[in-house]
Design an enzyme around this catalytic site. Structure first.
Site, mmCIF file in Angstrom:
data_model
loop_
_atom_site.group_PDB
_atom_site.id
_atom_site.type_symbol
_atom_site.label_atom_id
_atom_site.label_comp_id
_atom_site.label_asym_id
_atom_site.label_seq_id
_atom_site.Cartn_x
_atom_site.Cartn_y
_atom_site.Cartn_z
ATOM 1 N N GLU A 172 0.820 -1.222 0.000
ATOM 2 C CA GLU A 172 0.000 0.000 0.000
ATOM 3 C C GLU A 172 0.856 1.276 0.000
ATOM 4 O O GLU A 172 0.671 2.168 0.832
ATOM 5 C CB GLU A 172 -0.951 -0.016 1.207
ATOM 6 N N VAL A 173 1.778 1.352 -0.932
ATOM 7 C CA VAL A 173 2.679 2.501 -1.001
ATOM 8 C C VAL A 173 2.102 3.532 -1.972
ATOM 9 O O VAL A 173 2.074 3.324 -3.187
ATOM 10 C CB VAL A 173 4.092 2.071 -1.437
#
Length: 529
Positions: free
Chosen positions: A321-322
Site C-alpha cells: 500500500e505505497v
C-alpha cells in the site's frame, strides 16, 4: 408450556456422536488408532527423559505446564498427591511419561522437525505413556495432543484417557503456521501477547508475526535511534528491548518463532515523530523519504538492533500500500528522482530492494507483501518470500517464478473481517491452483492476520479464537482428512476445542455466531454455540 425443539435435539445428538467418533483432537493428527479401554492417569505423573536431550529445560518446563493443565481439578498440592499415589500404587493405570528425544538441537527455525509418536498403552501391557520425537519441539506437540486425550471424570474425580490404547504418528503439513498480531493500531501489553502465544501452542501454530510498528505508532525501543519510540501513543504504551526479549524467549519455550515486521517505505508516518527528516516534508509524511541516505541508515540501525532480539531467519519488510504522491509532490525528492532518471515506480522498487539488501546482509530472508511481487517480480532478491493478502491466485504465480509464498488471502484469513464464518476459514486451501509437487513445496504455509484497528486488549482474543483454530488445522492436518462433511465431522470438534480454550482461560468466542467475537445470544452449553 415447554416445547421440545426436536430439530435442535437431533442436531446436538449428531454433534455429540460425531465428537466421540472423531476423538475431539484438534488439529487432527496425521495417523492415529484407538481402542475401547479407559485408563486413569496418576496426578503425580512422573517424567522420564531419554535420548540426547535428557536435561532439556524446554521439555521439563512444558511437562510441568501440561501437568498443571491436565490435573487442574486436583485440590491438593502435587507433593501431597505424590505421597498419596505412592501409598496406593495400583490406584492409577498410568504413572510414568517416557519421552525420548533423538536430537539435542533446540534451535527454533523454519522447517524444523515437529513430528512425534505418542503411544498410550493397553491396560494389561504397561503403565507408561510414551512420546518419541526427533526434537524437543516435536515432543511439545505430542504433549499438547496428550493433554487433549485427557478428560476429568467428575464422578470418580480422576483424570482418564478413553479409547485406549492409542497410537498416534503425527507431523505438520506445512512448516509455517502463523498468526499476525498488530500492536501498532492498538497497544497490547506484554502479558496479553504472552497469553496469545500460549493459546497458539494449543492449536500447534508456530509463528507469531509481530507487526510491531505502523503509521499510527512506533512503540518499540531502538537503542541506536532512541527517539523513534517518541512515535508511540504515550510513554506507557511502549515495548523495551527487554520486553521484546521476553516475548521471544516465552515463545521459544512453546516452540513458536517470532517474526518481526518493519513495514517500509509506506505505513511509516510514526517514524518521523522522533526524526522528522524521515518525512518527505512536515505536510506530506509518507512514504519514508527515498532520497536521503539517512533513511536507510535508520533502517539499518533498526535491523541491527532487532537482529540481536529476533533469531528467526525470516524478517518481514512490508512493502504494501505505497502511495508515492508525496515523492512526486515534494520538491527535493522530485529533483532527486529527475537526477537519477527515476519514476516514482522506479523509486518504490529501489527502496524495497535496498531494504532487502540490508536485511540479507544481516542474515535474514526477507518477506514482503505481494505488491512488491506484483510490481517488479523479476527484481526481488532470490531469497524473498512473498506474502499473499489481496486475494486468491497469487501463490500460484509466485511459485511459478521460483519464489516461496505465504498464504493469507484477506477474504478468508483476515480475522478483523468479522463476517467471515468459521467454515470459510476452514475450507481455504493454500495450495489451490498449484499442481506440481515442486511448486507446492514452495508454499511454506499460511497465516491468519489479526489487524488491530478494531481490536485491543478488551476483545483481541475473542476475535482470534476460535476461527484461527480453523486455519491451524488446515495448516497442520493432511489435506484429505480436512475435506469431509465439515458440519458433521469438523464443527463438533471445533466447538469442543473452543470449550477447551475456555477451560484453559482463553476467552474464545462462540463458533457459530454470524459475526465473530460476539457474546452468546442466550443460555446454553459452549458445545453448541
Amino acid at each position: 408450556m415447554f416445547v421440545w425443539n426436536w430439530g435442535r435435539v437431533l442436531l446436538l445428538f449428531l454433534l455429540i456422536c460425531s465428537v466421540e467418533l472423531h476423538e475431539s483432537l484438534w488439529p487432527l493428527p496425521e495417523h492415529y488408532s484407538s481402542g475401547d479401554h479407559a485408563l486413569s492417569v496418576d496426578p503425580a505423573l512422573k517424567l522420564s527423559v531419554a535420548g540426547n536431550a535428557a536435561a532439556s529445560p524446554i521439555l521439563i518446563a512444558a511437562f510441568d505446564r501440561y501437568r498443571r493443565i491436565v490435573f487442574k481439578h486436583s485440590t491438593y498440592g502435587f507433593s501431597f498427591i505424590r505421597k498419596l499415589s505412592e501409598r496406593f500404587l495400583s490406584a492409577f493405570d498410568l504413572d510414568t511419561f517416557n519421552i525420548t528425544l533423538l536430537s539435542d538441537n533446540d534451535q527454533l527455525q523454519l522447517g524444523l522437525d515437529e513430528s512425534y509418536t505418542l503411544l498410550v498403552p493397553h491396560p494389561n501391557h504397561s503403565s507408561q505413556l510414551l512420546i518419541q520425537a526427533n526434537t524437543v519441539y516435536g515432543a511439545l506437540r505430542g504433549l499438547e495432543t496428550f493433554s487433549q486425550l485427557c478428560s476429568f471424570d467428575y464422578t470418580t474425580k480422576t483424570v482418564k484417557i478413553y479409547k485406549a490404547p492409542w497410537s498416534i504418528q503425527d507431523k505438520p503439513r506445512f512448516a509455517y503456521r502463523g498468526l499476525l498480531l498488530d500492536t501498532s493500531r492498538h497497544y497490547l501489553p506484554v502479558n496479553v501477547i504472552k497469553q496469545i502465544i500460549e493459546s497458539m501452542s494449543y492449536a500447534k501454530l508456530n509463528v507469531l508475526h509481530w507487526h510491531i510498528i505502523d503509521e499510527q505508532s512506533f512503540p518499540l525501543e531502538v537503542p541506536t535511534y532512541p527517539n523513534l519510540w517518541k512515535g508511540s501513543y504515550s510513554k506507557w504504551e511502549r515495548y523495551t528491548v527487554e520486553d521484546a526479549y521476553e516475548v521471544v524467549n516465552f515463545a521459544k519455550m512453546r516452540g513458536i518463532n517470532v517474526m518481526a515486521e518493519v513495514d517500509v517505505p509506506g505505513h511509516a508516518e510514526s517514524w518521523g515523530t522522533g526524526y522528522p527528516d524521515l518525512w518527505p516534508s512536515p505536510y506530506c509524511r509518507e512514504p519514508l523519504d527515498v532520497s536521503k541516505n539517512f533513511t536507510f541508515d535508520v533502517i539499518s540501525g533498526i535491523l541491527t538492533d532487532m537482529r540481536k532480539i529476533f533469531p528467526f531467519e525470516l524478517f518481514h519488510l512490508g512493502g504494501d500500500e505505497v502511495n508515492t504522491d508525496c515523492w512526486s509532490s515534494t520538491s527535493h525528492i522530485k529533483e532527486w528522482l529527475q537526477n537519477h532518471n527515476m519514476t516514482t515506480r522506479d523509486a518504490y522498487q529501489y527502496f524495497v530492494l535496498k531494504a532487502q539488501e540490508i536485511a540479507v546482509s544481516k542474515n535474514w530472508s526477507p518477506v514482503n507483501w505481494e505488491e512488491t511481487f506484483n510490481t517488479f517480480p523479476s527484481k526481488l532478491h532470490p531469497k524473498t518470500i512473498v506474502h499473499n493478502w489481496l486475494g486468491p491466485g497469487v501463490c500460484p504465480k509466485v511459485v511459478a517464478k521460483g519464489f516461496r509464498c505465504i498464504y493469507s488471502n484477506q477474504g478468508v484469513w483476515y480475522l478483523d473481517h468479522l463476517d467471515v464464518p468459521w467454515d470459510q476459514v476452514y475450507t481455504a486451501e493454500p495450495l489451490q491452483g498449484i499442481h506440481t509437487s515442486s511448486q507446492q513445496e514452495l508454499v511454506i504455509g499460511g497465516e491468519v492476520c489479526m489487524w488491530g484497528e478494531t481490536a485491543d486488549t478488551s476483545n483481541v482474543q475473542q476475535t482470534i479464537w476460535p476461527r484461527a483454530a480453523a486455519a491451524a488445522e488446515r495448516l497442520w492436518s493432511p489435506r484429505d482428512s480436512t475435506s469431509q462433511n465439515i458440519t458433521l465431522t469438523v464443527l463438533p470438534r471445533l466447538q469442543n476445542f473452543r470449550c477447551l480454550l475456555n477451560r484453559r482461560g482463553v476467552p474464545a468466542a462462540p463458533v457459530t455466531n454470524y459475526y465473530a467475537r460476539r457474546a452468546p445470544i442466550g443460555p446454553g452449553s459452549c458445545y453448541e454455540q
